[in-house]
Design a protein around this motif. Structure first.
Motif, short mmCIF file in Angstrom:
data_model
loop_
_atom_site.label_atom_id
_atom_site.label_comp_id
_atom_site.label_asym_id
_atom_site.label_seq_id
_atom_site.Cartn_x
_atom_site.Cartn_y
_atom_site.Cartn_z
N LEU A 185 0.84 -1.23 0.02
CA LEU A 185 -0.02 -0.17 0.22
C LEU A 185 1.01 1.32 0.04
O LEU A 185 0.49 2.52 -0.61
N GLY A 186 1.95 1.03 0.58
CA GLY A 186 3.03 2.29 0.67
C GLY A 186 3.37 2.72 -0.66
O GLY A 186 3.39 4.04 -1.03
N VAL A 224 1.82 1.84 -3.58
CA VAL A 224 0.88 2.43 -4.44
C VAL A 224 0.37 3.89 -4.02
O VAL A 224 0.38 4.59 -4.86
N ILE A 225 0.46 4.27 -2.60
CA ILE A 225 -0.07 5.63 -2.30
C ILE A 225 1.18 6.46 -2.67
O ILE A 225 0.71 7.69 -3.27
N VAL A 226 2.28 6.19 -2.45
CA VAL A 226 3.31 7.08 -3.00
C VAL A 226 3.41 7.32 -4.49
O VAL A 226 3.56 8.50 -4.87
N LEU A 283 0.64 7.31 -6.46
CA LEU A 283 -0.44 7.91 -6.44
C LEU A 283 -0.14 9.34 -6.29
O LEU A 283 -0.49 10.35 -6.90
N ALA A 284 0.34 9.76 -5.30
CA ALA A 284 0.89 10.90 -4.73
C ALA A 284 1.76 11.69 -5.63
O ALA A 284 1.61 13.04 -5.88
N HIS A 330 -2.92 17.23 -0.19
CA HIS A 330 -1.99 16.20 0.03
C HIS A 330 -2.36 15.65 1.40
O HIS A 330 -2.55 14.41 1.74
N TRP A 382 -4.56 12.03 1.22
CA TRP A 382 -3.87 10.61 1.40
C TRP A 382 -4.26 9.85 2.81
O TRP A 382 -4.42 8.86 2.58
N VAL A 408 -7.53 8.07 2.32
CA VAL A 408 -7.51 7.05 1.23
C VAL A 408 -6.63 6.12 1.94
O VAL A 408 -7.07 4.83 1.79
N THR A 409 -5.64 6.43 2.84
CA THR A 409 -4.46 5.27 3.03
C THR A 409 -5.21 4.32 4.31
O THR A 409 -5.12 3.18 4.35
N LEU A 436 -7.98 1.84 3.11
CA LEU A 436 -7.29 0.76 2.44
C LEU A 436 -6.45 -0.20 3.39
O LEU A 436 -6.25 -1.40 3.10
#
Length: 122
Positions: free
Chosen positions: A63-64, A66-68, A70-71, A85, A89, A92-93, A96
């Motif tokens: 997940l880290g 994916v989130i980075v 996307l950011a 941001h 985030w 969202v994080t 999930l």
């Protein structure tokens, strides 16, 4: 009477549904992430099964990343202010991470039951 220990319960189904690895009927969790001490249907002792930090590490890594990604995409595509941001985030994080943690923890318990049954007792 509980089913035989070698009953064909799909590990993927048991993990996604959060069900007992032996009978596939009883709920594995008492709360959000708290594993029951025993299966309410077949009585399987679940206290010996320990997922440890494995699910948390998997969530952090997957997940880290994916989130980075996307950011970065949001930053370079839309160039929003920093507060966007800071608000976006975590919203969202966190859901999930919780949504990923439960099936991953169940999967580790199911796989422990299937492949380390002799170490876990009868």
């Amino acid at each position: 009477m509980p089913p035989a220990p070698d009953a064909a319960i799909s590990p993927i189904w048991a993990a996604l549904a959060g069900r007992c690895p032996r009978c596939g009927q009883g709920k594995l969790f008492a709360g959000l992430l708290t594993v029951r001490p025993a299966c309410p249907v077949c009585g399987l002792d679940l206290s010996a099964h320990d997922a440890g930090d494995g699910p948390a590490v998997a969530v952090i890594l997957v997940l880290g990343a994916v989130i980075v990604g996307l950011a970065f995409w949001v930053e370079f595509t839309f160039s929003p202010p920093l507060w966007v941001h800071a608000v976006l985030w975590p919203v969202v994080t966190v859901p999930l991470a919780i949504a990923m943690m439960r099936p991953l923890k169940a999967a580790l318990i199911v796989l422990q039951y299937r492949y380390r049954r002799t170490e876990m007792g009868p």
